[in-house]
Design a protein around this motif. Structure first.
Motif, PDB file in Angstrom:
ATOM      1  N   LEU A  98      -1.745 -19.588  -1.559  1.00  0.00           N
ATOM      2  CA  LEU A  98      -2.088 -18.349  -2.259  1.00  0.00           C
ATOM      3  C   LEU A  98      -0.849 -17.789  -2.948  1.00  0.00           C
ATOM      4  O   LEU A  98      -0.770 -16.596  -3.247  1.00  0.00           O
ATOM      5  CB  LEU A  98      -2.655 -17.324  -1.258  1.00  0.00           C
ATOM      6  N   ILE A 118       2.233 -16.659  10.839  1.00  0.00           N
ATOM      7  CA  ILE A 118       1.092 -16.991   9.970  1.00  0.00           C
ATOM      8  C   ILE A 118       1.434 -18.250   9.189  1.00  0.00           C
ATOM      9  O   ILE A 118       2.485 -18.302   8.535  1.00  0.00           O
ATOM     10  CB  ILE A 118       0.829 -15.883   8.924  1.00  0.00           C
ATOM     11  N   ASN A 171       4.893  -4.025   4.073  1.00  0.00           N
ATOM     12  CA  ASN A 171       6.168  -4.747   4.208  1.00  0.00           C
ATOM     13  C   ASN A 171       7.221  -3.888   4.916  1.00  0.00           C
ATOM     14  O   ASN A 171       8.340  -4.333   5.144  1.00  0.00           O
ATOM     15  CB  ASN A 171       6.684  -5.240   2.847  1.00  0.00           C
ATOM     16  N   PRO A 231       0.803  -1.230   0.000  1.00  0.00           N
ATOM     17  CA  PRO A 231       0.000   0.000   0.000  1.00  0.00           C
ATOM     18  C   PRO A 231       0.832   1.274   0.000  1.00  0.00           C
ATOM     19  O   PRO A 231       0.436   2.275  -0.593  1.00  0.00           O
ATOM     20  CB  PRO A 231      -0.841  -0.127   1.279  1.00  0.00           C
TER      21      PRO A 231
HETATM   22  N1  SAM Z   1       2.760  -6.015   0.983  1.00  0.00           N
HETATM   23  C1  SAM Z   1       2.173  -5.962   2.275  1.00  0.00           C
HETATM   24  C2  SAM Z   1       2.854  -6.896   3.239  1.00  0.00           C
HETATM   25  O1  SAM Z   1       3.566  -7.778   2.790  1.00  0.00           O
HETATM   26  O2  SAM Z   1       2.645  -6.749   4.424  1.00  0.00           O
HETATM   27  C3  SAM Z   1       0.694  -6.198   2.293  1.00  0.00           C
HETATM   28  C4  SAM Z   1       0.149  -7.257   1.372  1.00  0.00           C
HETATM   29  S1  SAM Z   1       0.637  -8.899   1.772  1.00  0.00           S
HETATM   30  C5  SAM Z   1      -0.155  -9.822   0.478  1.00  0.00           C
HETATM   31  C6  SAM Z   1      -0.308  -9.215   3.242  1.00  0.00           C
HETATM   32  C7  SAM Z   1       0.145 -10.359   4.097  1.00  0.00           C
HETATM   33  O3  SAM Z   1      -0.056 -11.574   3.411  1.00  0.00           O
HETATM   34  C8  SAM Z   1       1.603 -10.324   4.493  1.00  0.00           C
HETATM   35  O4  SAM Z   1       1.727 -10.417   5.891  1.00  0.00           O
HETATM   36  C9  SAM Z   1       2.173 -11.543   3.820  1.00  0.00           C
HETATM   37  O5  SAM Z   1       3.224 -12.091   4.556  1.00  0.00           O
HETATM   38  C10 SAM Z   1       0.978 -12.451   3.775  1.00  0.00           C
HETATM   39  N2  SAM Z   1       1.072 -13.512   2.773  1.00  0.00           N
HETATM   40  C11 SAM Z   1       1.358 -13.385   1.463  1.00  0.00           C
HETATM   41  N3  SAM Z   1       1.321 -14.577   0.845  1.00  0.00           N
HETATM   42  C12 SAM Z   1       1.021 -15.488   1.802  1.00  0.00           C
HETATM   43  C13 SAM Z   1       0.831 -16.907   1.789  1.00  0.00           C
HETATM   44  N4  SAM Z   1       0.953 -17.633   0.672  1.00  0.00           N
HETATM   45  N5  SAM Z   1       0.509 -17.518   2.961  1.00  0.00           N
HETATM   46  C14 SAM Z   1       0.384 -16.790   4.103  1.00  0.00           C
HETATM   47  N6  SAM Z   1       0.524 -15.452   4.172  1.00  0.00           N
HETATM   48  C15 SAM Z   1       0.854 -14.809   3.033  1.00  0.00           C
END
Ligand code: SAM
Ligand code: SF4
Length: 331
Positions: free
Chosen positions: A197, A192, A101, A74
């Motif tokens: 995904l 997490i 991030n 974002p």
């Molecule tokens: N770019 C930002 C970030 O990384 O915080 C926001 C978007 S990101 C898609 C949101 C969250 O999804 C992050 O904490 C990321 O680690 C998590 N994420 C992305 N792909 C994932 C996956 N395959 N399994 C679990 N968490 C995932």
């Protein structure tokens, strides 16, 4: 609230909205994006600040009170703090969060706090520079740590959550360092579980490091006690018995929390998703741009939400991974 609360066909009230403000990102996390990135949306396809605000206003009038801004990343969206301020000003929005991030937090923390963001989730998968580089494909650990330090200067941003995706064969060496990080700094570290995904579609159940395993490793060194779960919370939270901080565990794969899910998502191009793992979605941008009234949009939203999935089917035979990756959904 002006209209009846938004509910799904399983009786769950919807009060939490995740808004993806861009599909673009400056990182290439292995579990999310391919090394070469993804074909980005045209700028015209992405909702404008005014369009996002109109939809959030409408949803807030239907009972949505918690809004999380995410992506993609974002903070790379131009003038993002202005959007945050527009959403913070919407009547009914009580809680405004961002997931980032952290790469641009040193630059933006002050503006985001001033805009009215009251909760921050910063993604950080490793405290070790080489591993951070391998995971994100960017040598940016020092910038993210500097961003966290900057954010920590603002009491209004506390408690700050640090989210680490847990993957077997990768995260084990990070468990105790992260526990120590959470004990020494004003950060609640949350692991997490890795979900299917990823853009590469290479997820397998063997790559999931369950939260229970991580908890046991920590508990053997730093005993913890579980805190009562808040309704619709994604994380199980444990406090260190000596009072030095807490840890969270988001276990969507090993302990799904769909029963009281209150969340929906709006993608950067304006489609509504009722589950992270939805196969179908509802276009709101088309009607929005062709003059739909609030009543028309409300009907579309109510119809979509009514059909919200009862639960995800990760791990079940026949599970189909959504074609969108996490970055294109808005995690
Ligand atoms: N770019 C930002 C970030 O990384 O915080 C926001 C978007 S990101 C898609 C949101 C969250 O999804 C992050 O904490 C990321 O680690 C998590 N994420 C992305 N792909 C994932 C996956 N395959 N399994 C679990 N968490 C995932
Ligand atoms: Fe970008 Fe966030 Fe996906 Fe990493 S997890 S590639 S930072 S959107």
């Amino acid at each position: 609230m002006t209209s009846a609360q938004l509910v799904d066909g399983h009786g769950r009230a919807i009060s939490d909205l995740r808004v993806s403000v861009t599909d673009r990102c400056n990182f290439r996390c292995q579990y999310c994006m391919p090394a070469e990135g993804l074909p980005w949306l045209d700028r015209d396809s992405v909702l404008t600040f005014e369009e996002i605000t109109r939809l959030v206003e409408l949803l807030a009038s239907l009972g949505v009170s918690d809004v999380r801004l995410t992506g993609g990343e974002p903070l790379i969206r131009k003038d993002f703090p202005d959007l945050a301020a527009m959403i913070a000003a919407i009547p009914g929005v009580k809680d405004l969060a961002v997931t980032t991030n952290g790469f641009l937090l040193e630059r933006d923390a002050e503006a985001l706090v001033a805009a009215g963001i009251n909760r921050f989730n910063v993604s950080l998968d490793s405290l070790e520079r080489d591993r951070f580089y391998r995971l994100t494909r960017r040598d940016s650990l020092p910038q993210v740590l500097a961003g966290l330090d900057r954010l920590a200067e603002f009491p209004a941003a506390h408690p700050i959550k640090v989210n680490a995706v847990a993957m077997r064969g990768v995260t084990e060496a990070e468990i105790l360092p992260f526990a120590e990080f959470a004990r020494q700094r004003p950060f609640e570290v949350r692991f997490i579980e890795f979900m299917p995904l990823d853009a590469d579609h290479s997820w397998s159940p063997e790559q999931v490091l369950p939260g229970s395993e991580i908890r046991e490793v920590i508990n053997n060194v730093y005993p913890m006690t579980e805190v009562a779960r808040e309704p619709s919370a994604t994380a199980r939270v444990f406090r260190f018995n000596d009072g030095k901080g807490q840890m969270g565990f988001i276990n969507p794969v090993s302990e799904p929390f769909c029963d009281d899910c209150n969340r929906i998502r709006l993608t950067a191009e304006g489609t509504l998703r009722t589950c992270l793992f939805s196969i179908g979605e509802t276009d709101l941008r088309g009607p929005l741009r062709s003059g739909a009234s609030d009543a028309d949009l409300e009907q579309l939203i109510r119809d979509a939400v009514w059909k919200k999935e009862l639960k995800h089917h990760v791990g079940d035979p026949g599970f189909v991974q959504p074609s969108r990756s996490m970055s294109a959904i808005g995690g």
